[in-house]
Motif scaffolding. Structure first.
Motif: not given
Length: 260
Positions: A226-240
Motif C-alpha cells: 500500500l505504501a508503494k501505491y501511495q508513492i505512485e499516486f503522489v509521484r505520478e498524479y498529485v505532484i504533476l
C-alpha cells in the motif's frame, strides 16, 4: 427531539465542500457543528455575523491558528466559509460551533509532512521502510481516537433539546454517528461525495484499524504494498497537478482501483 444530520466529506475534494455549502444554503437547522479547529470558532462566528472573509483569513493566518500549509486548509474550507458569511442576518438564532481538536490538527499537518518526506526518500533510494509506514499509520489511529473523544464531548456539551442539527465531518462521521446514537439521539449520515475511492494510505489506515479491533496486525508485506501505491499516486498524479481533486480524479480514472 434532537435530530442530527452528519454530512461526510473527504479531505481536499472541493466538489464535496461545494455540495455541503449548497446544502447549508437550503437546509433548515438550529445548530451547526463544523469540523474546523476549535481555535478558530470565534472568528467563524464573526464571519457569520458579516465580517469580511479576507479579514477573517488574515487573522487566522497571522495568529497561526491553522497549521501550515495554510493554503491547503483554505482550499477545503473556502466554499463552506463563504456560504456562512453573514448567515446570522438570515438565521439570527443559529448557533455555530467548531468542534475539531486543535492538537489533532497540528498532528495531522506534521504527519502529512512526514509522509511526504518518506515518499521523497523512497523515490530517491527506491526503498520503502514498511515499519516506518506502519508506525505513521498507528500514530494517526492513536491520536485520532483521542481526538474523537474530545470532539464528541464538545458536541454533547453544546446540544440543546428540540434542535435540528447539522454536523460536518470527515470519515470519522460514522464514529460520531455511533457515539451520538449511543446517547439516544436521532442521527442520520449522508456522504456528500459518492462514490469515493480511498487512497492507498487511507486504505492502509482503515485496514490497520479493523485488524486492531480484531486483535491482530496486518503484515509488513501488505503495508509495503500500500505504501508503494501511495508513492505512485503522489509521484505520478498529485505532484504533476496543481489541483488535488483533478489529480485524484485522474488517478481513479486511470487505475479503476484494480490495484486493490
Amino acid at each position: 427531539m434532537v435530530k442530527i444530520r452528519i454530512l461526510v466529506l473527504p479531505n481536499h475534494i472541493r466538489t464535496a465542500s461545494r455540495r455541503v455549502a449548497e446544502y447549508l444554503k437550503r437546509a433548515s437547522y438550529d445548530t451547526l457543528f463544523l469540523n474546523f479547529s476549535r481555535s478558530i470558532e470565534s472568528y467563524v462566528r464573526e464571519l457569520a455575523e458579516g465580517a469580511p472573509y479576507n479579514y477573517m483569513l488574515e487573522r487566522i493566518k497571522e495568529l497561526k491558528l491553522i497549521p501550515e500549509p495554510f493554503k491547503i486548509w483554505e482550499y477545503d474550507a473556502e466554499p463552506i466559509l463563504k456560504t456562512l458569511r453573514g448567515i446570522l442576518h438570515k438565521k439570527p438564532g443559529l448557533q455555530i460551533y467548531c468542534y475539531g481538536d486543535p492538537s489533532f490538527s497540528l498532528i495531522s499537518a506534521e504527519t502529512s509532512e512526514r509522509v511526504m518526506m518518506m515518499i521523497f526518500r523512497a523515490c530517491s533510494t527506491e526503498k520503502i521502510d514498511a515499519n516506518e509506514w506502519k508506525e505513521v499509520a498507528e500514530s494517526v489511529l492513536k491520536f485520532g481516537e483521542k481526538a474523537i473523544e474530545k470532539e464528541i464531548n464538545y458536541i454533547l456539551k453544546n446540544i440543546k433539546e428540540g434542535e435540528e442539527i447539522i454536523c460536518i465531518a470527515g470519515f470519522n462521521g460514522k464514529h460520531l454517528k455511533r457515539l451520538l446514537k449511543n446517547e439516544g439521539y436521532d442521527v442520520s449520515l449522508t456522504y456528500m461525495y459518492v462514490p469515493y475511492y480511498f487512497t492507498p494510505l487511507e486504505i492502509l489506515i482503515g485496514e490497520m484499524q479493523r485488524a486492531a479491533a480484531k486483535g491482530f496486525s496486518i503484515s509488513l508485506e501488505r503495508v509495503k504494498e500500500l505504501a508503494k501505491y501511495q508513492i505512485e499516486f503522489v509521484r505520478e498524479y498529485v505532484i504533476l497537478n496543481e489541483d488535488y481533486e483533478k489529480a485524484y480524479r485522474k488517478w481513479v480514472h486511470d487505475k479503476h482501483l484494480n490495484l486493490f
